[in-house]
Design a protein around this motif. Structure first.
Motif, PDB file in Angstrom:
ATOM      1  N   THR A  98     -39.421   1.444  20.337  1.00 13.33           N
ATOM      2  CA  THR A  98     -38.848   0.721  19.177  1.00 13.33           C
ATOM      3  C   THR A  98     -37.372   1.275  19.000  1.00 13.33           C
ATOM      4  O   THR A  98     -36.485   0.306  19.174  1.00 13.33           O
ATOM      5  N   MET A  99     -37.369   2.495  19.331  1.00 16.57           N
ATOM      6  CA  MET A  99     -35.804   2.911  18.781  1.00 16.57           C
ATOM      7  C   MET A  99     -34.838   2.414  20.165  1.00 16.57           C
ATOM      8  O   MET A  99     -33.761   2.120  19.655  1.00 16.57           O
ATOM      9  N   HIS A 100     -35.457   2.546  20.977  1.00 19.33           N
ATOM     10  CA  HIS A 100     -34.717   2.338  22.415  1.00 19.33           C
ATOM     11  C   HIS A 100     -34.237   0.679  22.279  1.00 19.33           C
ATOM     12  O   HIS A 100     -33.126   0.402  22.370  1.00 19.33           O
ATOM     13  N   THR A 101     -35.306  -0.026  21.900  1.00 16.52           N
ATOM     14  CA  THR A 101     -35.028  -1.512  21.800  1.00 16.52           C
ATOM     15  C   THR A 101     -33.917  -1.964  20.925  1.00 16.52           C
ATOM     16  O   THR A 101     -32.967  -2.746  21.021  1.00 16.52           O
ATOM     17  N   PHE A 102     -33.708  -1.124  19.663  1.00 20.41           N
ATOM     18  CA  PHE A 102     -32.736  -1.132  18.717  1.00 20.41           C
ATOM     19  C   PHE A 102     -31.600  -0.517  18.947  1.00 20.41           C
ATOM     20  O   PHE A 102     -30.847  -0.122  18.159  1.00 20.41           O
ATOM     21  N   GLY A 103     -31.299  -0.133  20.343  1.00 20.13           N
ATOM     22  CA  GLY A 103     -30.008   0.929  20.548  1.00 20.13           C
ATOM     23  C   GLY A 103     -29.897   2.051  20.240  1.00 20.13           C
ATOM     24  O   GLY A 103     -28.936   2.676  20.232  1.00 20.13           O
ATOM     25  N   MET A 104     -30.991   2.622  19.760  1.00 23.27           N
ATOM     26  CA  MET A 104     -31.028   4.013  19.447  1.00 23.27           C
ATOM     27  C   MET A 104     -31.521   4.835  20.477  1.00 23.27           C
ATOM     28  O   MET A 104     -32.926   4.952  20.791  1.00 23.27           O
ATOM     29  N   ASP A 105     -30.766   5.718  21.201  1.00 22.20           N
ATOM     30  CA  ASP A 105     -31.675   6.830  22.175  1.00 22.20           C
ATOM     31  C   ASP A 105     -31.282   8.002  21.758  1.00 22.20           C
ATOM     32  O   ASP A 105     -30.095   8.364  20.970  1.00 22.20           O
ATOM     33  N   PHE A 106     -32.296   9.046  21.744  1.00 21.79           N
ATOM     34  CA  PHE A 106     -32.023  10.447  21.223  1.00 21.79           C
ATOM     35  C   PHE A 106     -31.365  11.328  22.183  1.00 21.79           C
ATOM     36  O   PHE A 106     -31.586  11.151  23.270  1.00 21.79           O
ATOM     37  N   ASP A 107     -30.642  12.189  21.690  1.00 23.91           N
ATOM     38  CA  ASP A 107     -29.803  13.259  22.529  1.00 23.91           C
ATOM     39  C   ASP A 107     -30.739  14.305  22.752  1.00 23.91           C
ATOM     40  O   ASP A 107     -30.599  15.100  23.568  1.00 23.91           O
ATOM     41  N   SER A 115     -32.749   4.775  10.245  1.00 21.07           N
ATOM     42  CA  SER A 115     -32.303   5.460  11.471  1.00 21.07           C
ATOM     43  C   SER A 115     -31.011   5.042  12.079  1.00 21.07           C
ATOM     44  O   SER A 115     -30.504   5.694  12.782  1.00 21.07           O
ATOM     45  N   LEU A 116     -31.044   3.707  11.978  1.00 17.56           N
ATOM     46  CA  LEU A 116     -29.583   3.170  12.272  1.00 17.56           C
ATOM     47  C   LEU A 116     -28.283   4.041  11.843  1.00 17.56           C
ATOM     48  O   LEU A 116     -27.492   4.214  12.341  1.00 17.56           O
ATOM     49  N   VAL A 117     -28.652   4.179  10.416  1.00 18.54           N
ATOM     50  CA  VAL A 117     -27.532   4.763   9.834  1.00 18.54           C
ATOM     51  C   VAL A 117     -27.147   6.484  10.297  1.00 18.54           C
ATOM     52  O   VAL A 117     -26.045   6.603  10.870  1.00 18.54           O
ATOM     53  N   SER A 118     -28.579   6.907  10.568  1.00 15.94           N
ATOM     54  CA  SER A 118     -28.436   8.294  11.231  1.00 15.94           C
ATOM     55  C   SER A 118     -27.763   8.237  12.531  1.00 15.94           C
ATOM     56  O   SER A 118     -27.052   9.221  12.715  1.00 15.94           O
ATOM     57  N   GLU A 119     -28.174   7.221  13.223  1.00 16.27           N
ATOM     58  CA  GLU A 119     -27.787   7.304  14.718  1.00 16.27           C
ATOM     59  C   GLU A 119     -26.191   7.069  14.684  1.00 16.27           C
ATOM     60  O   GLU A 119     -25.360   7.569  15.437  1.00 16.27           O
ATOM     61  N   ARG A 120     -25.776   6.005  13.937  1.00 18.73           N
ATOM     62  CA  ARG A 120     -24.267   5.569  13.844  1.00 18.73           C
ATOM     63  C   ARG A 120     -23.556   6.964  13.563  1.00 18.73           C
ATOM     64  O   ARG A 120     -22.640   7.222  14.021  1.00 18.73           O
ATOM     65  N   LEU A 121     -24.056   7.601  12.276  1.00 16.10           N
ATOM     66  CA  LEU A 121     -23.323   9.034  11.681  1.00 16.10           C
ATOM     67  C   LEU A 121     -23.118   9.756  12.765  1.00 16.10           C
ATOM     68  O   LEU A 121     -21.982  10.474  12.932  1.00 16.10           O
ATOM     69  N   ALA A 122     -24.327  10.136  13.678  1.00 14.03           N
ATOM     70  CA  ALA A 122     -23.929  10.900  14.614  1.00 14.03           C
ATOM     71  C   ALA A 122     -23.237  10.632  15.875  1.00 14.03           C
ATOM     72  O   ALA A 122     -22.272  11.474  16.187  1.00 14.03           O
ATOM     73  N   HIS A 123     -23.352   9.555  16.125  1.00 12.50           N
ATOM     74  CA  HIS A 123     -22.618   8.820  17.345  1.00 12.50           C
ATOM     75  C   HIS A 123     -21.092   8.828  17.143  1.00 12.50           C
ATOM     76  O   HIS A 123     -20.254   8.936  18.035  1.00 12.50           O
ATOM     77  N   GLN A 124     -21.093   8.167  16.181  1.00 11.17           N
ATOM     78  CA  GLN A 124     -19.585   7.805  15.687  1.00 11.17           C
ATOM     79  C   GLN A 124     -18.757   9.186  15.462  1.00 11.17           C
ATOM     80  O   GLN A 124     -17.641   9.128  15.444  1.00 11.17           O
ATOM     81  N   SER A 125     -19.452  10.233  15.227  1.00  8.90           N
ATOM     82  CA  SER A 125     -18.929  11.463  15.013  1.00  8.90           C
ATOM     83  C   SER A 125     -18.727  12.390  16.134  1.00  8.90           C
ATOM     84  O   SER A 125     -18.573  13.660  16.267  1.00  8.90           O
ATOM     85  N   GLU A 126     -19.346  11.972  17.524  1.00  6.14           N
ATOM     86  CA  GLU A 126     -19.753  12.717  18.586  1.00  6.14           C
ATOM     87  C   GLU A 126     -20.441  13.854  18.380  1.00  6.14           C
ATOM     88  O   GLU A 126     -20.273  15.054  18.630  1.00  6.14           O
ATOM     89  N   GLY A 127     -21.533  13.631  17.369  1.00  4.22           N
ATOM     90  CA  GLY A 127     -22.347  14.598  17.005  1.00  4.22           C
ATOM     91  C   GLY A 127     -23.950  14.507  17.873  1.00  4.22           C
ATOM     92  O   GLY A 127     -23.693  13.894  19.023  1.00  4.22           O
ATOM     93  N   VAL A 128     -25.020  14.791  17.120  1.00  5.49           N
ATOM     94  CA  VAL A 128     -26.125  14.857  17.924  1.00  5.49           C
ATOM     95  C   VAL A 128     -27.134  14.018  17.075  1.00  5.49           C
ATOM     96  O   VAL A 128     -27.257  14.096  15.801  1.00  5.49           O
TER      97      VAL A 128
END
Ligand code: GLU
Length: 552
Positions: free
Chosen positions: A92-101, A55-68
């Protein structure tokens, strides 16, 4: 016409069409190149570190491209569901820096325009698509019983044929709809299968963003799309959900790679556009010289809770995972020691194809580095939050005098080359215990580490002499001069060259004298800066400890 009747009989209450949903869920208006990704766990209650990795990969891909980046809950296997799992996932996701849009925001809440985001609440959507397939003769009810399927399977294996329900073996694939209607009306149980248009002599070739070009025989199996409980299988739900929710990039575990031909076929049959795929390598570890998958059963480190209990700051785990995701992260970090990790651009084509090797020793090193760059206040805050939960005694000790605790965490910190003492909070106690009388005086003489080549009697001789010379109110230069004087008096060298030239003329070096002082005050031979420790302890405690040491 009779396919239509069959579809009506199976789904009498479904009045919406695929077109309705395709119209309703319009493409998001995002900037060019923005990626829409998701985390799609099943709520089984176990948070695997592999899930955080992917999910870190997914989160980074979305947010580094200004996506969702959104959260979808895949709860179509209701037997495996555990209550509280959704909140736990979010935490857990929040703890690891991942918040959902977008998507699920709690056990019963969600936000976003593409929901419901929980599969169990999407049954009617799936049914609308299946109804349409049945109408078109592209899917059909299958009445084979579990025993029949087993028999078929055994027969196929005995005849060295590919097992499964396909072609001539798919007993109900070409059943006349009127016959099917009769069986349903008679109360026969059924599931819905795709009527696979696949050709076993053809291949499905596609590009995976991690694995590169992949090629498989076309899918010929009439896979189940709706189960006996009326809910879709993963295959069908994945295709419908990722289409309607506008996922541009599916990042998921490589265990799904082999199902890709099924998924691509489903997209084609449904007339939907397939997303791009990135299949994540499994998280592996070296065990007895060979690599194997991290096991939920055998490896405590497979559980996310392990890192929390051990006291690895979540940013250490994130940085470590980024190291595994892209090995180039390490060089980037070295070149940009202070930059926020969000600035690093994750690249799928730089991922290892074969496996993500997990290594706790490496994690520990990364974490030491991360903690060494924190401010004393940050260390204090994070450590006390950890101790509050896992080491109540330490929590009480460090909170009793916050100022004192922050000072001790500040030793050799916020400087160019900070000390890398702590990799995880559970090892802090051993490194700071001597600041607290309650812990220090619990130690017995067996715990006392003496400087190399020095016995207790000699250490006491040094402390006796030094206690007389010791002056609290000095700067560290004068402090060291005092120490040197004592050293000379006792026959120790202050000049390394002279000592090296005639070692037999001296008892040792001034560093050994400092070592004895360190031992008397901390019982350890390796500690941060001694002068600073003495300043933090204060004159009273220092003298007290000298006296106690002499009476050991
Ligand atoms: N629910 C699936 C799983 O947990 C998700 C796979 C996917 O991301 O598509 O394996």
């Amino acid at each position: 016409m009779s396919f239509e009747k069959l579809a009506e009989l199976i789904f009498p209450n479904i009045d919406k069409t695929p077109e309705y949903y395709l119209e309703k869920f319009k493409k998001r208006e995002l900037k060019e190149g923005a990626k829409v990704t998701r985390y799609a766990p099943s709520p089984t209650g176990f948070q695997h570190i592999g899930g955080v990795f992917s999910s870190l990969v997914s989160e980074r891909l979305a947010h580094q491209s200004e996506g969702v980046f959104y959260l979808r809950i895949e709860d179509t296997d209701q037997k495996r569901e555990v209550s509280g799992a959704i909140d736990d996932t979010l935490k857990t996701m929040h703890t690891f820096g991942m918040d959902f849009d977008e998507g699920i925001t709690g056990e019963t809440t969600e936000k976003g325009e593409y929901g419901p985001y929980k599969q169990s609440e999407r049954a009617d959507i799936y049914r609308a698509f299946v109804k349409d397939l049945i109408k078109k003769g592209l899917a059909y009810p299958c009445f084979m019983t579990a025993e029949e399927l087993n028999e078929l399977r055994e027969k196929q294996i005995a005849e060295k044929l590919t097992p499964g329900c396909y072609g001539e073996f798919a007993k109900y694939r070409d059943l006349n709809p009127a016959e099917a209607i009769k069986k349903i009306e008679a109360g026969d149980e059924y599931i819905i299968r795709l009527k696979s248009p696949g050709d076993e002599n053809k291949r499905t070739v596609t590009k995976d963003l991690v694995k590169g070009e992949v090629s498989f025989p076309e899918n010929i199996q009439d896979v189940v799309i709706i189960k006996g409980d009326g809910l879709p299988t993963y295959h069908f739900a994945h295709v419908i959900d990722d289409s309607l929710m506008g996922t541009t990039h599916v990042t998921r575990g490589e265990e799904w790679l082999a199902s890709l031909p099924i998924h691509l076929q489903l997209f084609r049959v449904l007339g939907l556009k397939a997303p791009k795929y990135a299949h994540m390598p499994s998280v592996m570890k070296v065990d007895g010289g060979s690599k194997r998958k991290l096991s939920k059963r055998k490896d405590p480190e497979s559980a996310v809770s392990y890192y929390r209990e051990q006291g690895y700051p979540s940013v250490s785990v994130i940085e470590y995972l980024l190291n595994i995701i892209n090995s180039a992260f390490e060089d980037w970090r070295a070149a940009n020691p202070k930059t926020d990790y969000h600035e690093y651009k994750v690249e799928l084509n730089k991922m290892s194809k074969s496996g993500a090797l997990f290594d706790l020793v490496k994690l520990h090193d990364v974490s030491k580095d991360v903690i060494s760059k924190m401010s004393a206040v940050e260390v204090y805050d994070l450590y006390s939050a950890w101790a509050k939960e896992y080491d109540e005694d330490m929590f009480k000790l460090i909170s009793a005098d916050e100022e004192f605790s922050k000072n001790l965490f500040n030793i050799d910190r916020e400087i160019a080359k900070p000390r890398k003492d702590f990799g995880k909070w559970s090892e802090v106690k051993e490194k700071i215990f001597f600041f607290f009388d309650e812990l220090f005086y619990e130690e017995t003489v067996e715990n006392v580490e003496l400087p190399k080549n020095m016995d207790l009697a000699e250490a006491k001789r040094i402390i006796e002499a030094y206690a007389k010379a010791y002056d609290f109110n000095t700067d560290n230069i004068k402090w060291f001069d005092d120490l040197k004087e004592v050293a000379v008096e006792l026959g120790y060298a202050t000049d390394r060259k002279k000592f090296k030239a005639n070692p037999e003329e001296f008892k040792g070096m001034v560093s050994d004298v400092a070592g004895a002082v360190r031992t008397a005050l901390t019982h350890r031979t390796n500690t941060p800066d001694l002068y600073t420790i003495m300043q933090i302890l204060g004159e009273k405690k220092v003298r007290e400890r000298f006296n106690k040491f002499l009476s050991l």
